[in-house]
Design an enzyme around this catalytic site. Sequence first.
Site, mmCIF file in Angstrom:
data_model
loop_
_atom_site.group_PDB
_atom_site.id
_atom_site.type_symbol
_atom_site.label_atom_id
_atom_site.label_comp_id
_atom_site.label_asym_id
_atom_site.label_seq_id
_atom_site.Cartn_x
_atom_site.Cartn_y
_atom_site.Cartn_z
ATOM 1 N N GLU A 1 0.848 -1.184 0.000
ATOM 2 C CA GLU A 1 0.000 0.000 0.000
ATOM 3 C C GLU A 1 0.887 1.239 0.000
ATOM 4 O O GLU A 1 1.736 1.409 0.882
ATOM 5 C CB GLU A 1 -0.949 0.031 1.202
ATOM 6 C CG GLU A 1 -1.863 1.249 1.162
ATOM 7 C CD GLU A 1 -3.045 1.165 2.106
ATOM 8 O OE1 GLU A 1 -3.519 2.232 2.554
ATOM 9 O OE2 GLU A 1 -3.496 0.035 2.398
ATOM 10 N N ASP B 1 -3.735 12.448 -3.306
ATOM 11 C CA ASP B 1 -4.046 13.860 -3.503
ATOM 12 C C ASP B 1 -4.408 14.083 -4.967
ATOM 13 O O ASP B 1 -3.635 13.735 -5.863
ATOM 14 C CB ASP B 1 -2.829 14.706 -3.123
ATOM 15 C CG ASP B 1 -3.158 16.192 -3.020
ATOM 16 O OD1 ASP B 1 -3.881 16.713 -3.900
ATOM 17 O OD2 ASP B 1 -2.678 16.832 -2.077
ATOM 18 N N GLU C 1 -12.920 8.428 2.800
ATOM 19 C CA GLU C 1 -14.183 8.051 2.183
ATOM 20 C C GLU C 1 -15.358 8.511 3.029
ATOM 21 O O GLU C 1 -16.357 9.016 2.505
ATOM 22 C CB GLU C 1 -14.236 6.540 1.989
ATOM 23 C CG GLU C 1 -15.418 6.068 1.178
ATOM 24 C CD GLU C 1 -15.298 4.612 0.779
ATOM 25 O OE1 GLU C 1 -16.232 4.104 0.135
ATOM 26 O OE2 GLU C 1 -14.268 3.987 1.106
#
Length: 248
Positions: A76, A151, A229
């Site tokens: 990740e 971003d 989210e």
Amino acid sequence: MNPSSHDSPESTTGPEGPDAPLHRRGIKSYVLRAGRMTQAQKRGLEEVWPRLGLTLADGRQDLDALFGRVAPRVVEIGFGMGASLVEQAERHPETDFIGIEVHMPGVGKLLDEADKRGLTNLRVYREDAVAVLEQCLPEASLDSVQLYFPDPWPKKKHHKRRIVQPAFVALIRTRLKPGGTLHMATDWQAYAEWMAEVMEAAPGFANTATAETAPYVPRPAFRPLTKFEARGEKLGHGVWDLIYRRID
């Protein structure tokens, strides 16, 4: 911190030619931003880092030796404060995870949480993601690369700072196993469209979306709901997931 919130204004230009490694051409995946450290974050960096932390100086990794087993491997990029990555590592003990983040408080927080939960299937780099991919991770060694809520650099003049660029995607492909996936998520529709455009033009990838939802996929159950989210949902924003598979 999100991965491409690490992009610096100088991140897409450099003095070297197109055949030089991305990090040596001045291309970086981040810009450092200051942040205060809590005691837990300091503990993570001071006490847990020696066990779970990795650096560029460690060189090319033998991932089986690093984790002491053969297992699926997930990277990740830009894990922020690490909540999503820790949750995944805890949920999936059969999988090994490598997180890449330069934001020191986030790295400290992740390490502290990983230690408290007794996780052994997680390692962390506090380095530029491009340099880690180029120097430390073997070719065709990863089952998945995750890039969640980078971003978006919404102004057109800043689009060159976005982490999702053809050269970056091509580098990721070399580190994925055949059949491995690049999974991206964003709460900015314009950036989702940019991601899809870059990926559709990228050689050696196939979109996993169905005709009904293409180019996007429904949020997969394995991706935890992140604070980004949740924030977007409160603001009425949509969230777009894209999953592309490496093909030969």
